[in-house]
Motif scaffolding. Structure first.
Motif, PDB file in Angstrom:
ATOM      1  N   LEU A 214       0.836  -1.204   0.000  1.00  0.00           N
ATOM      2  CA  LEU A 214       0.000   0.000   0.000  1.00  0.00           C
ATOM      3  C   LEU A 214       0.868   1.250   0.000  1.00  0.00           C
ATOM      4  CD1 LEU A 214      -2.761  -1.161   2.466  1.00  0.00           C
ATOM      5  CD2 LEU A 214      -3.053  -0.684   0.054  1.00  0.00           C
ATOM      6  N   ALA A 215       1.956   1.202   0.764  1.00  0.00           N
ATOM      7  CA  ALA A 215       2.869   2.346   0.781  1.00  0.00           C
ATOM      8  C   ALA A 215       3.492   2.551  -0.596  1.00  0.00           C
ATOM      9  CB  ALA A 215       3.961   2.115   1.820  1.00  0.00           C
ATOM     10  N   PHE A 216       3.745   1.440  -1.276  1.00  0.00           N
ATOM     11  CA  PHE A 216       4.304   1.518  -2.625  1.00  0.00           C
ATOM     12  C   PHE A 216       3.325   2.202  -3.574  1.00  0.00           C
ATOM     13  CE2 PHE A 216       4.328  -0.866  -6.718  1.00  0.00           C
ATOM     14  CZ  PHE A 216       5.484  -0.316  -7.247  1.00  0.00           C
ATOM     15  N   LEU A 217       2.044   1.864  -3.425  1.00  0.00           N
ATOM     16  CA  LEU A 217       1.045   2.490  -4.284  1.00  0.00           C
ATOM     17  C   LEU A 217       0.912   3.978  -3.972  1.00  0.00           C
ATOM     18  CD1 LEU A 217      -1.675  -0.281  -4.420  1.00  0.00           C
ATOM     19  CD2 LEU A 217      -0.225   0.490  -6.267  1.00  0.00           C
ATOM     20  N   GLU A 218       1.015   4.310  -2.689  1.00  0.00           N
ATOM     21  CA  GLU A 218       0.980   5.725  -2.327  1.00  0.00           C
ATOM     22  C   GLU A 218       2.181   6.449  -2.933  1.00  0.00           C
ATOM     23  OE1 GLU A 218      -1.243   7.650  -0.808  1.00  0.00           O
ATOM     24  OE2 GLU A 218      -2.569   5.910  -0.854  1.00  0.00           O
ATOM     25  N   TRP A 219       3.312   5.773  -2.896  1.00  0.00           N
ATOM     26  CA  TRP A 219       4.513   6.364  -3.497  1.00  0.00           C
ATOM     27  C   TRP A 219       4.280   6.630  -4.982  1.00  0.00           C
ATOM     28  CZ3 TRP A 219       7.698   4.425  -7.375  1.00  0.00           C
ATOM     29  CH2 TRP A 219       8.891   5.131  -7.589  1.00  0.00           C
ATOM     30  N   LEU A 220       3.619   5.675  -5.634  1.00  0.00           N
ATOM     31  CA  LEU A 220       3.333   5.852  -7.056  1.00  0.00           C
ATOM     32  C   LEU A 220       2.467   7.087  -7.269  1.00  0.00           C
ATOM     33  CD1 LEU A 220       2.463   2.239  -8.235  1.00  0.00           C
ATOM     34  CD2 LEU A 220       4.525   3.515  -8.754  1.00  0.00           C
ATOM     35  N   ARG A 221       1.479   7.241  -6.390  1.00  0.00           N
ATOM     36  CA  ARG A 221       0.548   8.352  -6.532  1.00  0.00           C
ATOM     37  C   ARG A 221       1.277   9.692  -6.378  1.00  0.00           C
ATOM     38  NH1 ARG A 221      -4.988   9.735  -4.522  1.00  0.00           N
ATOM     39  NH2 ARG A 221      -5.304   7.593  -3.897  1.00  0.00           N
ATOM     40  N   TRP A 222       2.137   9.765  -5.379  1.00  0.00           N
ATOM     41  CA  TRP A 222       2.771  11.049  -5.100  1.00  0.00           C
ATOM     42  C   TRP A 222       4.022  11.283  -5.947  1.00  0.00           C
ATOM     43  CZ3 TRP A 222      -0.738  13.780  -3.228  1.00  0.00           C
ATOM     44  CH2 TRP A 222      -1.640  13.263  -2.307  1.00  0.00           C
ATOM     45  N   SER A 223       4.449  10.246  -6.665  1.00  0.00           N
ATOM     46  CA  SER A 223       5.653  10.447  -7.467  1.00  0.00           C
ATOM     47  C   SER A 223       5.382  11.408  -8.621  1.00  0.00           C
ATOM     48  CB  SER A 223       6.133   9.114  -8.030  1.00  0.00           C
ATOM     49  OG  SER A 223       5.210   8.642  -8.974  1.00  0.00           O
ATOM     50  N   GLY A 224       4.114  11.520  -9.009  1.00  0.00           N
ATOM     51  CA  GLY A 224       3.784  12.439 -10.093  1.00  0.00           C
ATOM     52  C   GLY A 224       4.152  11.916 -11.459  1.00  0.00           C
ATOM     53  N   ARG A 225       4.544  10.659 -11.533  1.00  0.00           N
ATOM     54  CA  ARG A 225       4.963  10.130 -12.832  1.00  0.00           C
ATOM     55  C   ARG A 225       3.973   9.116 -13.380  1.00  0.00           C
ATOM     56  NH1 ARG A 225      10.436  10.664 -13.653  1.00  0.00           N
ATOM     57  NH2 ARG A 225       9.900  10.174 -15.778  1.00  0.00           N
ATOM     58  N   ILE A 226       3.033   8.717 -12.567  1.00  0.00           N
ATOM     59  CA  ILE A 226       2.133   7.641 -12.968  1.00  0.00           C
ATOM     60  C   ILE A 226       0.733   8.206 -13.149  1.00  0.00           C
ATOM     61  CG2 ILE A 226       1.240   5.377 -12.323  1.00  0.00           C
ATOM     62  CD1 ILE A 226       4.177   5.201 -12.500  1.00  0.00           C
ATOM     63  N   SER A 227       0.096   7.862 -14.226  1.00  0.00           N
ATOM     64  CA  SER A 227      -1.279   8.331 -14.392  1.00  0.00           C
ATOM     65  C   SER A 227      -2.289   7.207 -14.181  1.00  0.00           C
ATOM     66  CB  SER A 227      -1.473   8.939 -15.775  1.00  0.00           C
ATOM     67  OG  SER A 227      -1.392   7.928 -16.753  1.00  0.00           O
ATOM     68  N   THR A 228      -1.911   5.985 -14.469  1.00  0.00           N
ATOM     69  CA  THR A 228      -2.853   4.875 -14.375  1.00  0.00           C
ATOM     70  C   THR A 228      -2.153   3.640 -13.823  1.00  0.00           C
ATOM     71  OG1 THR A 228      -4.116   5.645 -16.273  1.00  0.00           O
ATOM     72  CG2 THR A 228      -4.366   3.357 -15.702  1.00  0.00           C
ATOM     73  N   VAL A 229      -2.834   2.944 -12.938  1.00  0.00           N
ATOM     74  CA  VAL A 229      -2.343   1.643 -12.488  1.00  0.00           C
ATOM     75  C   VAL A 229      -3.440   0.621 -12.771  1.00  0.00           C
ATOM     76  CG1 VAL A 229      -1.623   0.248 -10.518  1.00  0.00           C
ATOM     77  CG2 VAL A 229      -0.873   2.595 -10.679  1.00  0.00           C
ATOM     78  N   LEU A 230      -3.068  -0.459 -13.426  1.00  0.00           N
ATOM     79  CA  LEU A 230      -4.026  -1.541 -13.694  1.00  0.00           C
ATOM     80  C   LEU A 230      -3.495  -2.797 -13.042  1.00  0.00           C
ATOM     81  CD1 LEU A 230      -6.333  -3.013 -15.260  1.00  0.00           C
ATOM     82  CD2 LEU A 230      -4.764  -3.194 -17.165  1.00  0.00           C
TER      83      LEU A 230
END
Lengths: 441, 345
Positions: A214-230
């Motif tokens: 979950l922390a990894f997904l939060e990191w993805l969200r705040w990294s500003g580089r990812i628009s979509t996760v499937l």
């Protein structure tokens, strides 16, 4: 399915919205991986046509070998453009625990790690000629290899490898994604983003703790580089809490369900229920059925009339989501050849009936016939006839009632009647005693 | 049900699709080991006379005769990783099914990795906890089990790799690597040839790794399923000489954990391509039916395999789920359609 595909075109806002699509299945249901693969192919084609904010796709192959994905994804994109696929596959499949890349020193058993690595690599070199090129045998190469493995990235067979051992914060995965992203976004305009496909979140959860993922997904969200996760989640492998955590995170949940048992047409291989949350917070529901075919998955609308079980299921989901139920009539009445509904007149007369145990007189004394002579002595008349009538608030008998009916009078007393017939005269009056005579509602 | 139709149902169309994972899930009430023996004997069975040069006419004859399941079946190299039974057991059963495992092992078509005779060597569990004591235990066991080790010598030199790895499956990985290394030693001369033939996948039947019980490695790594998963993944990335990825057949016991926790079997089910679930009869024991078998295709692997592989199969659409009843015979197993005729056809 349309909503899902449309959501890929949504723009992720700075530090705010990002689109997480979770496909949920369980072991009993067939078609989860195929549906997920279908959606990832849609995503890839949207990215390729530059209709999405994402300019490239990174695929984490956890559950299946990376070769399988590149094969399928290339197949889907066809030969319309010969250009470079905007896709990078990270291999988290072949060596997730770092067995091949970082042997731990253990001198107590008399083999140095270097010996062992050489042994392994030489076996590999003989055994797998393809990999031999990448696996070095000299000590220097060995050291550099271990260093690169510490970064979680090792080029082998065209796929970057990632492993999770001793990697609690998933640093290797992050570095792998960043490197892949840099390679993909080299030519893209400033601010280009990535789409990330994780082929099985459940496998990732096998290797790492839920909180870390979950922390990894939060990191993805705040990294500003990812628009979509499937991602695909096998709901039956996790407890309710984990499932709920991912459901909360998701903007779209695609539930893969088995086809109903009593499906008359019986052709579909399963159904999907899409719950899509828009950026503004609106929730849309969509149901479709699908067929698994050799070439892929075909989706179609659910045509036939809904059965009771579905409507009940629909009602419960709509109640959960706070939506008003569609209509009481359709929700409760099955379609039958005879009429179960009441007409207006019937409804009115039904509403007028006063049940014997209800309060009957407004402010009057409650009189319920219990087989004994009434205190007022008025009701005894009817009892002698063997027929007992009762009309609330007024002493009337069956005889009187019959008289009225004979005369064609319409009873306009404002209240309904209930007629009680005794079985026979031989019975002592007490046998009719109302067991609920002390009931007072 | 004819033997070839049965093999089609079990996914044994020639060799297994590359990189595929077949999970045999059984329970205490109905053992699924008969399927293991069936797979081993069918994969090793090599109708050598069937190999033909692919001219157009021959292709047509292949198509027409493809349904008897013999054309396109090429000997497959099998690596048997045993945690449940000794080699002698497999050899005995194989002999009844008409396959000589000893001869196959001598030829190099079969490799046997022994997981029971020297449990602490592949496991490496005890060395991790108490290094000094473990070696002694292991050695005493070695001498105790010497009879078993003698038997092993048919697979070449006894496995002398003492696991220096911290985890049990890693020890298994080493054993398999050593064992397969010996395979390529035998055919070093033909390696260049094999490289040239990489484009012709039927030149070699590929490599299948058979685990007779995944409970062994699971217990050794103290029930952490992800290590077993990683082991199977690793096996599926090995390549045979024709460049195809190896396929894995594994037996796993499907009894649920007491506290409702999902066991290894459920996790494996999700990554499997083909699941063979062996169940007892719901009505209890019967004289001539020993249980039922639910065959589920979770992925399109077999369909793809049919599409690009052997002609003639294209017309058939394999059903996603099939249920059969089975009868165990002295020489193998017979699958019967449910509600079929007495004794089946």
């Amino acid at each position: 399915m349309e909503n899902v595909v449309r959501s890929f075109k949504d723009k992720a806002l700075e530090n705010d919205y990002f689109n997480v699509v979770i496909v949920r299945d369980s072991a009993e249901v067939l078609g989860g991986p195929q549906v997920c693969q279908h959606i990832s192919q849609e995503l890839l084609s949207v990215v390729k046509k530059e209709r999405a904010q994402a300019r490239g796709t990174v695929l984490l192959a956890l559950e299946r070998a990376p070769e399988e994905y590149s094969h399928h994804l290339n197949q889907s994109s066809g030969s319309e453009t010969e250009g470079l696929e905007p896709l990078q596959v990270l291999d988290c499949f072949s060596d997730p625990l770092g067995w091949q890349t970082s042997p731990e020193p253990d001198s107590s058993l008399g083999r140095t790690p270097k010996d062992e690595t050489n042994d392994v690599s030489s076996v590999r070199a003989r055994n797998q000629s393809q990999r031999a090129a990448e696996v070095g045998s000299s000590g220097q190469e060995d050291a550099s290899r271990r260093m690169s493995s510490a970064l979680g990235k090792l080029q082998r067979g065209g796929y970057s490898k990632v492993h999770f051992e001793n990697d609690e914060s998933l640093e290797g995965l992050k570095v792998g994604i960043q490197n892949a992203g840099e390679a993909l976004l080299k030519d893209a305009v400033e601010g280009g983003r990535l789409a990330l496909v994780i082929d099985s979140m459940s496998t990732l959860l096998q290797y790492c703790a839920t909180s870390k993922v979950l922390a990894f997904l939060e990191w993805l969200r705040w990294s500003g580089r990812i628009s979509t996760v499937l991602t695909l989640l096998h709901a039956d492998l996790h407890d309710a809490r984990t499932n709920a955590a991912f459901e909360r995170l998701a903007s779209t949940v695609v539930d893969v369900q088995a086809p109903p048992l009593l499906d008359e047409r019986g052709s579909a291989d399963g159904r999907i229920h899409v719950r899509h949350k828009t950026k503004k917070g609106k929730v849309r529901h969509e149901r479709e059925q699908f067929w698994l075919e050799t070439s892929g998955v075909r989706f179609g609308p659910i045509e036939r009339t809904a059965s009771v079980a579905e409507l009940v299921a629909e009602k419960s989901t709509s109640m959960q989501s706070g939506r008003a139920p569609p209509s009481a009539k359709t929700a409760t009445t099955p379609e039958v050849p005879f009429n179960l509904e009441l007409s207006e007149a019937e409804k009115q007369s039904r509403a007028r009936v006063v049940l014997p145990y209800e309060h009957q007189g407004d402010g009057h004394e409650v009189k319920i016939y219990d087989g004994r002579p009434a205190l007022s002595g008025v009701q005894a008349r009817g009892k002698r006839d063997g027929r007992i009538g009762y009309e609330s608030g007024d002493e009337s008998t069956v005889a009187a009632h019959n008289d009225k009916l004979k005369n064609g009078e319409v009873i306009e007393s404002g209240q309904g009647h209930i007629l009680y017939m005794r079985d026979s005269d031989e019975e002592p009056p007490d046998s009719d005693e109302d067991p609920d005579d002390d009931l007072d509602i | 049900m004819a033997a070839d139709a049965m093999d089609t149902a079990l996914g044994l169309l020639g060799h297994l699709p590359e990189g595929s994972l077949v999970i045999i899930k059984d329970s205490l009430a109905a053992s699924g080991s008969f399927l293991l023996h069936h797979y081993i004997s069918r994969l090793l069975a090599a109708p050598k006379a069937e190999k033909q040069t692919p001219t157009s006419i021959d292709v047509r004859t292949e198509k027409s005769t493809a349904f008897d399941g013999r054309v396109g079946k090429v000997p497959c190299k099998v690596c048997l990783v045993a945690f449940d039974q000794k080699f002698s057991h497999f050899a005995n059963v194989g002999r009844k099914q008409g396959v000589n495992l000893v001869a196959n092992a001598e030829e190099g078509a079969l490799r046997f990795v022994d997981g029971i005779s020297k449990p602490f060597e592949w496991g490496g569990v005890l060395p991790r906890s108490t290094p000094c004591g473990a070696v002694e235990t292991s050695e005493s066991l070695e001498s105790f089990l010497e009879g078993g080790l003698q038997e092993l010598s048919i697979t070449g030199e006894p496995q002398s790799v003492r696991s220096a790895s911290p985890s049990a499956p890693q020890g298994v990985v080493k054993q398999i690597e050593t064992s397969l290394g010996a395979v390529s030693d035998l055919s070093d001369q033909s390696e260049a040839e094999a490289k040239q033939n990489k484009r012709a996948p039927l030149a070699d039947g590929g490599l299948a790794i058979v685990f007779d019980d995944l409970g062994g490695p699971e217990a050794a790594c103290q029930g952490s399923a992800h290590e077993v998963l990683a082991l199977l993944n690793w096996c599926r990335t090995l390549r045979s000489q024709n460049g195809e990825r190896a396929s894995v057949v594994a037996l796993v016991h499907g009894n649920d954990m007491p506290d409702g926790e999902k066991g290894l079997a459920s996790i494996m089910e999700h990554s499997a391509d083909l699941i063979l679930q062996v169940e007892p009869l719901s009505t209890g024991a019967a004289a001539d039916i020993h249980g039922q078998l639910l065959i589920t295709q979770r992925t399109n692997k077999w369909m793809d395999h049919l599409r690009k592989g052997i002609g003639g199969f294209e017309a058939t659409k394999l059903p996603r789920q099939q249920k059969f009843q089975f009868r165990l015979l002295e020489t193998g197993v017979k699958l019967l359609h449910i509600g079929g005729s007495k004794g089946g056809a």
